[in-house]
Design a protein around this motif. Structure first.
Motif, PDB file in Angstrom:
ATOM      1  N   LEU A  80     138.896 -45.934 -28.416  1.00 56.84           N
ATOM      2  CA  LEU A  80     139.520 -46.816 -29.769  1.00 56.84           C
ATOM      3  C   LEU A  80     139.455 -46.085 -30.976  1.00 56.84           C
ATOM      4  O   LEU A  80     138.277 -45.509 -31.278  1.00 56.84           O
ATOM      5  N   MET A  81     140.799 -45.973 -31.649  1.00 58.25           N
ATOM      6  CA  MET A  81     140.455 -45.125 -32.844  1.00 58.25           C
ATOM      7  C   MET A  81     140.936 -46.149 -33.945  1.00 58.25           C
ATOM      8  O   MET A  81     142.258 -46.657 -33.988  1.00 58.25           O
ATOM      9  N   ASP A  82     140.125 -46.139 -35.193  1.00 56.15           N
ATOM     10  CA  ASP A  82     140.605 -47.231 -36.146  1.00 56.15           C
ATOM     11  C   ASP A  82     141.203 -46.609 -37.388  1.00 56.15           C
ATOM     12  O   ASP A  82     140.284 -46.048 -38.187  1.00 56.15           O
ATOM     13  N   GLU A  83     142.300 -45.960 -37.494  1.00 60.97           N
ATOM     14  CA  GLU A  83     142.834 -45.343 -38.642  1.00 60.97           C
ATOM     15  C   GLU A  83     141.677 -44.180 -38.722  1.00 60.97           C
ATOM     16  O   GLU A  83     141.351 -43.966 -39.664  1.00 60.97           O
ATOM     17  N   PRO A  84     141.909 -43.068 -37.877  1.00 61.35           N
ATOM     18  CA  PRO A  84     140.859 -42.056 -37.683  1.00 61.35           C
ATOM     19  C   PRO A  84     141.104 -40.931 -38.708  1.00 61.35           C
ATOM     20  O   PRO A  84     140.251 -40.374 -39.119  1.00 61.35           O
ATOM     21  N   THR A  85     142.294 -41.177 -39.191  1.00 63.50           N
ATOM     22  CA  THR A  85     142.578 -39.954 -40.363  1.00 63.50           C
ATOM     23  C   THR A  85     142.718 -40.480 -41.739  1.00 63.50           C
ATOM     24  O   THR A  85     143.192 -39.636 -42.575  1.00 63.50           O
ATOM     25  N   SER A  86     142.721 -41.851 -41.834  1.00 66.86           N
ATOM     26  CA  SER A  86     143.220 -42.265 -43.338  1.00 66.86           C
ATOM     27  C   SER A  86     142.219 -41.833 -44.144  1.00 66.86           C
ATOM     28  O   SER A  86     142.627 -41.574 -45.528  1.00 66.86           O
ATOM     29  N   ALA A  87     141.075 -41.177 -43.985  1.00 70.10           N
ATOM     30  CA  ALA A  87     140.263 -40.729 -44.989  1.00 70.10           C
ATOM     31  C   ALA A  87     140.068 -39.231 -44.979  1.00 70.10           C
ATOM     32  O   ALA A  87     139.488 -38.566 -45.746  1.00 70.10           O
ATOM     33  N   LEU A  88     141.006 -38.677 -44.320  1.00 70.81           N
ATOM     34  CA  LEU A  88     140.761 -37.191 -44.125  1.00 70.81           C
ATOM     35  C   LEU A  88     142.422 -36.487 -44.738  1.00 70.81           C
ATOM     36  O   LEU A  88     143.333 -37.197 -44.948  1.00 70.81           O
ATOM     37  N   ASP A  89     142.226 -35.117 -45.288  1.00 72.64           N
ATOM     38  CA  ASP A  89     143.229 -34.167 -45.789  1.00 72.64           C
ATOM     39  C   ASP A  89     144.176 -34.043 -44.914  1.00 72.64           C
ATOM     40  O   ASP A  89     143.759 -34.148 -43.552  1.00 72.64           O
ATOM     41  N   PRO A  90     145.623 -33.611 -45.117  1.00 71.86           N
ATOM     42  CA  PRO A  90     146.501 -33.183 -44.051  1.00 71.86           C
ATOM     43  C   PRO A  90     146.079 -32.204 -43.049  1.00 71.86           C
ATOM     44  O   PRO A  90     146.344 -32.428 -41.840  1.00 71.86           O
ATOM     45  N   ILE A  91     145.281 -31.306 -43.275  1.00 68.90           N
ATOM     46  CA  ILE A  91     144.785 -30.247 -42.301  1.00 68.90           C
ATOM     47  C   ILE A  91     144.102 -30.920 -41.285  1.00 68.90           C
ATOM     48  O   ILE A  91     144.289 -30.529 -40.082  1.00 68.90           O
ATOM     49  N   ALA A  92     142.993 -31.443 -41.900  1.00 66.79           N
ATOM     50  CA  ALA A  92     142.100 -32.187 -41.078  1.00 66.79           C
ATOM     51  C   ALA A  92     142.553 -33.159 -40.281  1.00 66.79           C
ATOM     52  O   ALA A  92     142.424 -33.307 -38.852  1.00 66.79           O
ATOM     53  N   THR A  93     143.473 -33.798 -40.664  1.00 69.38           N
ATOM     54  CA  THR A  93     144.530 -34.776 -40.051  1.00 69.38           C
ATOM     55  C   THR A  93     145.066 -34.046 -38.732  1.00 69.38           C
ATOM     56  O   THR A  93     145.010 -34.579 -37.543  1.00 69.38           O
ATOM     57  N   ALA A  94     145.635 -33.020 -39.217  1.00 73.74           N
ATOM     58  CA  ALA A  94     146.410 -32.112 -38.015  1.00 73.74           C
ATOM     59  C   ALA A  94     145.592 -32.100 -36.961  1.00 73.74           C
ATOM     60  O   ALA A  94     146.109 -32.209 -35.795  1.00 73.74           O
ATOM     61  N   LYS A  95     144.353 -31.606 -37.229  1.00 72.27           N
ATOM     62  CA  LYS A  95     143.254 -31.172 -36.195  1.00 72.27           C
ATOM     63  C   LYS A  95     143.124 -32.303 -35.470  1.00 72.27           C
ATOM     64  O   LYS A  95     142.988 -32.204 -34.190  1.00 72.27           O
ATOM     65  N   VAL A  96     142.624 -33.701 -35.865  1.00 74.13           N
ATOM     66  CA  VAL A  96     142.407 -34.556 -35.104  1.00 74.13           C
ATOM     67  C   VAL A  96     143.513 -35.136 -34.131  1.00 74.13           C
ATOM     68  O   VAL A  96     143.515 -35.378 -33.156  1.00 74.13           O
ATOM     69  N   GLU A  97     144.841 -34.995 -34.755  1.00 71.63           N
ATOM     70  CA  GLU A  97     145.924 -35.378 -34.042  1.00 71.63           C
ATOM     71  C   GLU A  97     146.081 -34.529 -32.750  1.00 71.63           C
ATOM     72  O   GLU A  97     146.391 -34.851 -31.691  1.00 71.63           O
ATOM     73  N   GLU A  98     145.767 -33.145 -33.011  1.00 73.70           N
ATOM     74  CA  GLU A  98     146.034 -32.174 -32.044  1.00 73.70           C
ATOM     75  C   GLU A  98     144.789 -32.647 -30.717  1.00 73.70           C
ATOM     76  O   GLU A  98     145.091 -32.605 -29.697  1.00 73.70           O
TER      77      GLU A  98
END
Lengths: 274, 308, 290
Positions: A193-211
């Motif tokens: 379960l992921m509760d907005e896991p990227t909302s505190a991250l910058d775009p590059i970090a977000t892309a990594k998590v999405e990948e």
């Protein structure tokens, strides 16, 4: 022995959702679920079936109950003292609110990643080893192996392999979040379960998590709450749109974004509110 | 070889009696710990009640609370507690004359006037002052404050109420200052800004806006200070003397309730004697006084808590 | 027409500003009073006490002659007392804090325990002495021993330790709990592996400050009958004992001037011990506050 594979098998028979296109098994079955914080109702009659080994996204404006919903799936919502609920949520065929159901067992099978990275103030190694340790795995060699495997699984191994004993607070926000994912993988859950896991991250970090989410899909069922519609469109197979505590629409992601049935969904995805 | 964590967890799960046991036992153990503090209170009250009852089987209750002479030793012992209460009150009054104005003024200074650097010096000093053992204060009262006072007041006896009273006041200053400062600081800044923006001086803001808003917290700190002074033991035991007296003359030697308890425990009364039981009766009186003060302080700070 | 007369405002302004200045200096003097008293006190004790403070003073027993008097028994006694008080009070205090913060449901019993602890904090130390004398020394027949004194002190500082431990536990972010529970950890596992490690610095800091209070306490130990003139070292927790403040009290009570100087030396030793303990507490606080 009741292995995960076996459970999947027996569960296959019960599957109700979505038989036409994707023949996928249901891992979570939520049935007329209502939830109150004190006197305020936060969820109304939520009914949906979450498929196995797919990414299910939950979208909606803030305050729509999406976070409450995902926290109900592993009963974390019960940490709020005033919470009341009725209806049922069954995981792998068992009602998770039935008496005698072990919540620790549920949370072992269902991992969770939170909105803000929340590593323990311990070393990177200890963070990942936390789960196995509380479940009684103590052998150093086994733990080493689990830590390496989990960090690799979370695409973090190469960045931290030389400093496993350093405090996790020294990592960047994106690394911390991937560490939390690694920590979650360490006990090999069936669902994440992921509760907005990227909302505190910058775009590059977000892309990594999405990948990472994409690559985890083959082994895990993932439920991800996000207020970022593009993110939901990019990574999910199915999407549920929540509004004011109700499920407005639950559809295949392509369909929901290209051809929504409900007027409110259309208004939301076209940016008219939210 | 690939580790299968899932299976390992499953296997471990079945034989984790120890975990299941501690999971159940831990809250019980912690509850027992918490129960000790309740038992302590019960122990204090029971101890005082039982031994005080023994005392009142020998001395009439009426004599105790209305008698104006306290002389438990010798041929004709008398047990009128009023002189001890008067001594305690005298010390407390002197102490409060020192501690309340200085403590409050320090609090106002720290909260409303001092720069961050000054605060960083003054606060730790007050903390150090609060951490000095009372026996050291007692020694200071006897060997420094009394001789200094002697140069102003002719024929001041070695043991007197004034010197320990002042020093008890000094001891209480940090407590009054820090609790009052907490109360002042909890007044939101927006209220200060509103007043300052209208051209008020810092003093006017402090006196007309902040002080009234924080009044309940300040009074609660005063009451706690009084309670602390009533219960203070070593300073008075060292420097106030041991002559229980109904007097308001601060230059005389007196005795407080706490001072008497210490005197007896130093060996002036044998176990089982009336004088021995009398320390419990005095202790009970002292306990009631401080208990009421503490309840009053809690009541004030809860009842008049401002909602900002 | 102006309701506010600018002239009046102008003329009162100077007065108001002067008042403000005056008050500022007055409040400053009040705050400085504490510093001045502390300086005088320390200077007095230093100048009087340094004369007797030497190796002999630290390694001799008490004596009728000021120049032979030493503080060995008191130092060792204080250490013995801490050896009993530290584990007992920390165990009970941290246990109570964990119960209140982690397990207690919000009900009458819990509220009663909380109220009880804050009231206990306000009970004068002599009253704890009476409790110790009656329960430990007489009822449990421990005699005037280190054990009786140590247990009395433990109860005395229990409220301080409970409150500071509660604060340390409360400072742990909610997210840490969530992370642990979401891994399937039980409450006890979370307490043991997440809460305690994170709260330990705060608990230790508060604990050391509470113990430094216990090391300076005199009255309760006088009550339970700690001796002031012993020429032997305690052998175990059932031995009679003396402690630093009682030794100082004893010297202060002597009529001879010389003993007051000896008392000053004793106070220097006591203050150095307290300074050391407080420095350790501050070090721990700074090390972990990052």
């Amino acid at each position: 022995m009741n292995t995960a594979a076996e459970r999947k098998h027996t569960f296959f028979a019960n599957t109700v959702a979505d038989e036409q296109e994707y023949v996928s098994k249901t891992i979570y079955n939520v049935d007329h679920f209502n939830l109150w914080y004190g006197d305020d109702q936060a969820l109304y009659d939520v009914t949906l079936a979450i498929p196995e080994n797919q990414v299910t996204a939950i979208i909606g404006p803030s305050g729509c109950g999406k976070s409450t919903f995902i926290k109900s799936l592993n009963r974390m919502v019960e940490l709020v003292p005033s919470v009341k609920m009725n209806g049922s949520i069954s995981y792998a065929g068992q009602d998770i609110f039935s008496s005698g159901y072990k919540v620790e067992q549920l949370r072992t099978d269902v991992g969770m990643v939170f909105q803000n990275p929340n590593p323990f103030p311990k070393s990177i190694y200890e963070n990942v080893a936390y789960g196995p340790k509380i479940h009684g795995i103590r052998k150093k060699k086994v733990l080493d192996e689990i830590v390496e495997k989990s960090l690799k699984g979370a695409a973090l191994w190469d960045e931290v392999k030389d400093r496993l004993q350093e405090n996790a607070s020294g990592l960047s926000g994106g690394q911390q979040q991937r560490l939390c994912i690694a920590r979650c993988l360490a006990i090999e859950p069936d669902v994440i379960l992921m509760d907005e896991p990227t909302s505190a991250l910058d775009p590059i970090a977000t892309a990594k998590v999405e990948e990472l989410v994409q690559s985890l899909k083959k082994d895990y069922s993932i439920v991800i709450v996000t207020h970022n519609m593009q993110q939901a469109a990019r990574i999910s197979d199915k999407t549920a749109f929540f509004l004011n505590g109700e499920v407005v629409e639950f559809e295949h992601t392509d369909k929901l974004f290209s051809n929504p049935e409900d007027r409110r969904t259309e208004d939301y995805i076209t940016g008219r509110f939210g | 070889m690939e580790v299968n964590v899932k299976n390992m967890i499953k296997q471990k799960e079945t034989n984790r009696f120890f975990l299941r046991f501690t999971e159940k036992a831990a809250p019980v153990f912690f509850l027992l710990c918490a129960a000790i503090s309740v038992l302590t209170t019960i122990g204090i009250i029971l101890t005082l009640l039982v031994e005080t009852t023994a005392f009142f089987s020998r001395v009439s209750f009426w004599e105790f609370i209305s008698g104006t002479e306290w002389w438990p030793f010798g041929e004709n012992p008398t047990y009128g507690v009023l002189p001890l209460i008067a001594g305690t009150m005298l010390i407390t009054a002197i102490a409060m004359m020192v501690a309340l104005p200085i403590g409050l003024a320090s609090a106002i200074f720290l909260s409303e006037f001092a720069s961050e650097q000054t605060r960083k010096i003054v606060k730790p000093v007050l903390e150090v002052l609060a951490g000095i053992p009372t026996i050291v204060y007692g020694f200071f009262a006897l060997t420094f404050v009394t001789p200094v006072l002697n140069t102003f007041i002719q024929d001041l006896p070695v043991f007197n109420a004034l010197s320990p009273g002042i020093v008890v006041g000094v001891m209480v200053i940090p407590m009054v200052a820090s609790l009052s400062e907490d109360a002042l600081r909890s007044v939101p800044n927006s209220m200060r800004e509103a007043a300052l923006a209208m051209g008020s001086t810092r003093l006017e803001v402090a006196m007309k806006v902040v002080l009234p808003a924080a009044l309940s917290g300040i009074i609660a700190s005063f009451v706690l200070g009084i309670s602390r002074a009533i219960g203070e033991t070593m300073i008075v035991a060292v420097a106030a003397g041991s002559t229980p007296k109904l007097t308001w003359d601060v230059t005389e030697s007196i005795q407080t309730m706490t001072g008497y308890i210490v005197q007896v425990s130093l060996g002036d009364a044998s176990y089982g004697s009336t004088a021995y039981y009398s320390i419990y009766a005095v202790g009970m009186t002292l306990f009631i006084f401080t208990f009421m003060m503490n309840i009053l302080s809690q009541y004030i700070s809860r009842r008049f808590k401002e909602d900002y | 027409m102006n309701l506010v007369d600018k002239q009046t405002v102008q003329s009162s302004m100077t007065k108001r500003l002067v008042k403000n200045r005056l008050a500022n200096s007055l409040f400053f003097l009040a705050a400085a009073f504490g510093i001045v008293v502390l300086a005088i006190l320390l200077y007095r004790i230093y100048s009087e006490g340094m004369g007797y403070l030497d190796w002999n003073f630290l390694t001799s027993f008490a004596s009728r002659f000021p120049e032979e008097a030493g503080i060995k028994a008191a130092i060792v006694g204080s250490l013995w007392l801490m050896a009993v008080t530290a584990p007992v009070s920390l165990l009970l205090g941290v246990g109570t804090a964990i119960y209140l913060e982690e397990y207690a449901k919000e009900n009458k019993v819990t509220r009663f325990i909380r109220m009880n602890i804050s009231n206990l904090a306000g009970v004068p130390s002599v009253v704890f002495g009476l409790l110790g004398l009656t329960v430990f020394v007489r009822l449990m027949e421990m005699g005037r021993s280190i054990m009786a004194g140590g247990l009395t002190m433990s109860l005395l500082i229990l409220p301080i330790i409970v409150v500071s431990s509660q604060e340390a536990i409360r400072a742990i972010p909610k997210e840490q709990y969530e992370a642990s529970f979401a891994m399937g950890a039980t409450r006890w596992q979370t307490v043991l592996r997440v809460v305690l490690p994170a709260a330990i610095p705060g608990i230790l800091t508060g604990g050391i400050l509470a113990l430094s209070r216990a090391i300076g306490e005199t009255a309760p130990l006088l009550m339970i009958g700690a001796l002031s003139f012993i020429a032997y070292l305690p052998e175990n927790v059932w031995s009679g004992f003396t402690v630093l403040p009682i030794q100082i009290f004893n010297w202060t009570g002597r009529p001879q001037e010389e003993f007051h100087l000896v008392a000053s030396s004793g106070i220097i030793v006591l203050l150095i011990v307290l300074l050391l303990m407080n420095s350790i507490a501050v070090l721990i606080r700074n090390k972990f506050s990052k």
